[in-house]
Write a protein that holds these residues in place. Structure first.
Motif, PDB file in Angstrom:
ATOM      1  N   CYS A 260      78.624 -46.992  81.843  1.00 51.53           N
ATOM      2  CA  CYS A 260      79.638 -47.160  82.893  1.00 51.53           C
ATOM      3  C   CYS A 260      79.057 -46.820  84.260  1.00 51.53           C
ATOM      4  N   ALA A 261      79.747 -47.278  85.300  1.00 51.58           N
ATOM      5  CA  ALA A 261      79.369 -46.912  86.672  1.00 51.58           C
ATOM      6  C   ALA A 261      80.521 -47.261  87.598  1.00 51.58           C
ATOM      7  N   PHE A 262      80.468 -46.721  88.801  1.00 46.03           N
ATOM      8  CA  PHE A 262      81.511 -47.006  89.796  1.00 46.03           C
ATOM      9  C   PHE A 262      80.952 -47.969  90.826  1.00 46.03           C
ATOM     10  N   MET A 263      81.802 -48.908  91.257  1.00 48.65           N
ATOM     11  CA  MET A 263      81.263 -49.818  92.263  1.00 48.65           C
ATOM     12  C   MET A 263      81.339 -49.163  93.627  1.00 48.65           C
ATOM     13  N   ASP A 264      80.348 -49.422  94.437  1.00 48.61           N
ATOM     14  CA  ASP A 264      80.363 -48.964  95.827  1.00 48.61           C
ATOM     15  C   ASP A 264      81.071 -50.046  96.641  1.00 48.61           C
ATOM     16  N   GLU A 265      80.315 -51.061  97.092  1.00 44.68           N
ATOM     17  CA  GLU A 265      80.990 -52.115  97.845  1.00 44.68           C
ATOM     18  C   GLU A 265      81.860 -52.944  96.908  1.00 44.68           C
ATOM     19  N   TYR A 266      82.989 -53.411  97.444  1.00 45.38           N
ATOM     20  CA  TYR A 266      83.936 -54.132  96.594  1.00 45.38           C
ATOM     21  C   TYR A 266      83.374 -55.503  96.234  1.00 45.38           C
ATOM     22  N   ASN A 267      83.071 -55.650  94.962  1.00 43.42           N
ATOM     23  CA  ASN A 267      82.505 -56.898  94.471  1.00 43.42           C
ATOM     24  C   ASN A 267      83.035 -57.108  93.053  1.00 43.42           C
ATOM     25  N   PRO A 268      84.077 -57.932  92.920  1.00 42.88           N
ATOM     26  CA  PRO A 268      84.736 -58.066  91.605  1.00 42.88           C
ATOM     27  C   PRO A 268      83.780 -58.524  90.502  1.00 42.88           C
ATOM     28  N   SER A 269      82.707 -59.200  90.859  1.00 40.59           N
ATOM     29  CA  SER A 269      81.803 -59.706  89.806  1.00 40.59           C
ATOM     30  C   SER A 269      80.802 -58.661  89.336  1.00 40.59           C
ATOM     31  N   ILE A 270      80.900 -57.461  89.866  1.00 38.61           N
ATOM     32  CA  ILE A 270      79.823 -56.491  89.592  1.00 38.61           C
ATOM     33  C   ILE A 270      79.835 -55.989  88.142  1.00 38.61           C
ATOM     34  N   ILE A 358      89.331 -59.064 102.199  1.00 46.27           N
ATOM     35  CA  ILE A 358      88.537 -58.609 103.353  1.00 46.27           C
ATOM     36  C   ILE A 358      87.395 -57.707 102.885  1.00 46.27           C
ATOM     37  N   LEU A 359      87.707 -56.793 101.960  1.00 47.06           N
ATOM     38  CA  LEU A 359      86.647 -55.913 101.430  1.00 47.06           C
ATOM     39  C   LEU A 359      85.538 -56.748 100.798  1.00 47.06           C
ATOM     40  N   MET A 360      85.948 -57.753 100.025  1.00 44.44           N
ATOM     41  CA  MET A 360      84.952 -58.561  99.319  1.00 44.44           C
ATOM     42  C   MET A 360      84.103 -59.365 100.305  1.00 44.44           C
ATOM     43  N   ASP A 361      84.768 -60.036 101.249  1.00 40.10           N
ATOM     44  CA  ASP A 361      84.037 -60.896 102.186  1.00 40.10           C
ATOM     45  C   ASP A 361      83.060 -60.100 103.053  1.00 40.10           C
ATOM     46  N   ASN A 362      83.353 -58.811 103.234  1.00 38.91           N
ATOM     47  CA  ASN A 362      82.517 -58.017 104.143  1.00 38.91           C
ATOM     48  C   ASN A 362      81.745 -56.911 103.425  1.00 38.91           C
ATOM     49  N   VAL A 367      85.909 -47.290  97.613  1.00 44.10           N
ATOM     50  CA  VAL A 367      86.531 -45.962  97.612  1.00 44.10           C
ATOM     51  C   VAL A 367      86.653 -45.398  99.026  1.00 44.10           C
ATOM     52  N   LEU A 368      85.576 -45.546  99.796  1.00 46.80           N
ATOM     53  CA  LEU A 368      85.566 -45.024 101.163  1.00 46.80           C
ATOM     54  C   LEU A 368      86.617 -45.714 102.032  1.00 46.80           C
ATOM     55  N   SER A 369      86.875 -46.992 101.747  1.00 50.29           N
ATOM     56  CA  SER A 369      87.798 -47.750 102.597  1.00 50.29           C
ATOM     57  C   SER A 369      89.180 -47.099 102.610  1.00 50.29           C
ATOM     58  N   PHE A 370      89.622 -46.591 101.465  1.00 55.53           N
ATOM     59  CA  PHE A 370      90.969 -46.002 101.418  1.00 55.53           C
ATOM     60  C   PHE A 370      91.026 -44.663 102.157  1.00 55.53           C
ATOM     61  N   ARG A 371      89.928 -43.918 102.126  1.00 59.69           N
ATOM     62  CA  ARG A 371      89.902 -42.651 102.878  1.00 59.69           C
ATOM     63  C   ARG A 371      89.846 -42.957 104.372  1.00 59.69           C
ATOM     64  N   ASP A 372      89.050 -43.945 104.754  1.00 57.26           N
ATOM     65  CA  ASP A 372      88.957 -44.285 106.182  1.00 57.26           C
ATOM     66  C   ASP A 372      90.275 -44.850 106.698  1.00 57.26           C
ATOM     67  N   LEU A 373      90.942 -45.596 105.855  1.00 55.17           N
ATOM     68  CA  LEU A 373      92.248 -46.128 106.251  1.00 55.17           C
ATOM     69  C   LEU A 373      93.210 -44.966 106.533  1.00 55.17           C
ATOM     70  N   GLY A 374      93.156 -43.953 105.690  1.00 54.86           N
ATOM     71  CA  GLY A 374      93.974 -42.753 105.899  1.00 54.86           C
ATOM     72  C   GLY A 374      93.638 -42.098 107.239  1.00 54.86           C
ATOM     73  N   ILE A 383      88.409 -47.142 114.740  1.00 52.13           N
ATOM     74  CA  ILE A 383      87.886 -48.187 113.842  1.00 52.13           C
ATOM     75  C   ILE A 383      86.358 -48.214 113.823  1.00 52.13           C
ATOM     76  N   ASP A 384      85.743 -48.037 114.994  1.00 53.95           N
ATOM     77  CA  ASP A 384      84.282 -48.147 115.048  1.00 53.95           C
ATOM     78  C   ASP A 384      83.563 -47.028 114.306  1.00 53.95           C
ATOM     79  N   ASP A 385      84.291 -45.977 113.948  1.00 53.75           N
ATOM     80  CA  ASP A 385      83.670 -44.887 113.175  1.00 53.75           C
ATOM     81  C   ASP A 385      83.977 -45.017 111.685  1.00 53.75           C
ATOM     82  N   THR A 386      84.568 -46.124 111.304  1.00 54.50           N
ATOM     83  CA  THR A 386      84.942 -46.282 109.888  1.00 54.50           C
ATOM     84  C   THR A 386      84.156 -47.417 109.230  1.00 54.50           C
ATOM     85  N   VAL A 387      84.409 -47.589 107.949  1.00 57.90           N
ATOM     86  CA  VAL A 387      83.758 -48.706 107.229  1.00 57.90           C
ATOM     87  C   VAL A 387      84.286 -50.059 107.717  1.00 57.90           C
ATOM     88  N   PHE A 388      85.325 -50.042 108.537  1.00 56.71           N
ATOM     89  CA  PHE A 388      85.904 -51.315 109.010  1.00 56.71           C
ATOM     90  C   PHE A 388      85.286 -51.809 110.318  1.00 56.71           C
TER      91      PHE A 388
END
Ligand code: AMP
Ligand code: MG
Length: 484
Positions: A260-270, A358-362, A367-374, A383-388
């Motif tokens: 098993c492993a956790f995905m970093d960047e969002y990539n459904p095919s991983i 959006i996560l997939m295309d970029n 996991v980080l995206s949800f914390r940065d969104l918070g 925004i410029d200090d986040t994964v977005f």
């Protein structure tokens, strides 16, 4: 509180299902030592925490002594592995000591059993530590899972691709009954099907014992728990990697943390496993594979449901057809919680789908995206200090999200807090776990102790540990090996 010796084991599986297990004793590992101890799990089991530090404990879990009230067994099961039926499997390197408070206490890696075939029945230490850390993380983020009571270093080497230190995991589970257990019984011992199903009802689904057609209800309940489980995996970016039917528990807990492993960047095919050549068990395939596995369970259930095979197939198919919609429902509930929302409606579903696109295309870290969104919501980050940063279409999406929040009369700050209590900042990042294990196997436990500590409270950011929230800098695809 009592020590293990005073509580003693129950042996309901060994006694009631003796047709589908074999008695056997663990190998004695005389030089072993305990590396990781789970005091809080011991307490949950009603075991005195100090017992984990005792000589008696080491003796029991390293196979040096078998308590009088323990009937050690290896369980028989079959399995569909990568789609192919393997009737003769079973615990080749695991021994069930018995049950405490209805939980299985199992040694994984404790030497050969009647099901070992040509295997040594042992585990390498690295995978033992990996399972300990990842399974306990899953528990910390409220994902049903087997637990880890202890990781033991055997101080004997095992032979894999190379010689490597060996280990034993003391695993705790609601039970180890797999879809493959039903496949085994249906194939070899059809007369025991009712006994197994009744045992599962008694142990995991007691509310069904008086149901009209209790076996079809049991099948539906197992489908429901599997659907819930997979939705939770998807929510945290977990790729199980080896969803064979022998690795799917009817209790609905995650088991078998090999590749098993956790995905970093969002990539459904991983997918990560070196032996999963075509990505059968990729992230996005997990729900469909769950259905495939449940269809194998359905086949085993046919004689339980109706004497008339055609009728049974129709009834089971009707239930199975509901599993994907049920999964979808759980998935959107899970995702809406990740956004700090209470209910799912079409707008929320659109919001989720657009976000994931959006996560997939970029290639944004999931996991980080949800914390940065918070953090964006609470104005703790720009925004410029986040994964977005520079993420196409994010601004539009964010504008819609804010609109939705105000429509639902939710304040940004409150949503941000809810999100932070639901989305972990620390996950077992592949590169961190691997580095910690390499250190631990060569004798330095500092890193793995630190990671285990951080993952116990995965929602609480701790000063000085920012790098532990980050993905690896390497662009190389992480690969996991089954070499357990
Ligand atoms: P797993 O990859 O853990 O799901 O294991 C698949 C099957 O191989 C199970 O039946 C295990 O009991 C068996 N197995 C894995 N490793 C060993 C080993 N070292 N010795 C004997 N059997 C093993
Ligand atoms: Mg397995």
């Amino acid at each position: 509180m009592k020590s293990l010796n005073n509580i003693g084991f129950e042996n309901t599986y060994a006694n009631e299902l003796n047709a589908i297990c074999e008695r056997c004793s663990p190998t004695s590992f005389n030089k072993s030592e305990i590396l990781l101890r789970n005091y809080s799990l011991a307490a949950e089991l009603g075991i005195d925490e100090s017992f984990l530090d005792s000589k008696e404990c080491l003796n029991i879990f390293s196979g040096r002594i078998v308590l009088e009230n323990s009937i050690p067994i290896a369980q028989a099961y079959s399995g569909h592995q990568y789609g192919n039926f393997n009737p003769q499997m079973g615990d080749g390197r695991a021994i069930l000591l018995g049950e405490i408070n209805q939980k299985d206490i199992q040694l994984k890696g404790s030497g050969q059993t009647p099901f070992s075939k040509r295997g040594d029945g042992k585990s390498a230490l690295g995978p033992v530590l990996r399972e300990y850390v990842i399974s306990e993380f899953m528990n910390s983020v409220n994902i049903p899972t087997t637990r880890s009571l202890m990781a033991i270093k055997s101080n004997e080497n095992v032979f894999r691709d190379e010689e490597t230190p060996g280990g034993i995991l003391a695993r705790v589970a609601n039970s180890h009954i797999r879809i493959g257990t039903f496949e085994y019984v249906s194939y070899f011992k059809p007369n025991s099907l009712e006994t197994l199903a009744d045992y599962v009802i008694k142990r995991h689904y007691p509310e069904l014992s008086d149901a009209d057609n209790k076996y079809i209800s049991l099948f539906a309940a197992i489908c429901d728990r599997q659907s819930f489980l997979i939705s939770k995996w998807m929510g945290v970016g977990f790729v199980h990697g080896v969803m064979n039917t022998d690795n799917m528990l009817v209790s609905g807990e995650t088991i078998d943390y090999g590749p098993c492993a956790f995905m970093d960047e969002y990539n459904p095919s991983i997918y990560f496993s070196s032996i999963d050549k075509h990505g059968r068990y990729s992230y996005k395939n997990q729900p469909a594979i769950m259905i495939w596995n449940l269809s194998k369970l359905a086949e085993a259930f046919i004689p339980l449901v109706d004497k008339n095979k055609e009728k049974a197939v129709i009834e089971l198919s009707e239930v199975l057809n509901l599993a994907m919609p049920t999964y979808q429902e759980y998935f959107y509930i899970e995702m809406s919680k990740k956004f700090g929302l209470k209910n799912v409606d079409q707008e929320v579903m659109n919001l989720v789908n657009n976000y994931l696109k959006i996560l997939m295309d970029n290639s944004v870290d999931f996991v980080l995206s949800f914390r940065d969104l918070g953090k964006l919501l609470s104005d703790n980050k720009k925004i410029d200090d986040t994964v977005f940063k520079n993420v196409k279409n994010f601004n539009n999406w964010y504008f819609e999200f804010l609109n939705l929040l105000s429509l639902k009369k939710l304040t940004k700050l409150k949503v941000s807090k809810t999100m932070d209590s639901y989305n972990p900042c620390y996950i077992p990042r592949n590169h961190l776990v691997e580095d910690a294990i390499i250190n631990a196997v060569t004798g330095d436990m500092k890193k793995i102790n630190l990671i285990a500590e951080l993952l116990k409270e995965p929602f609480t950011e701790k000063n000085g540990y920012e790098s532990y929230t980050e993905p690896s800098c390497s662009d190389e695809r992480y690969v996991t090996y089954c070499g357990t």
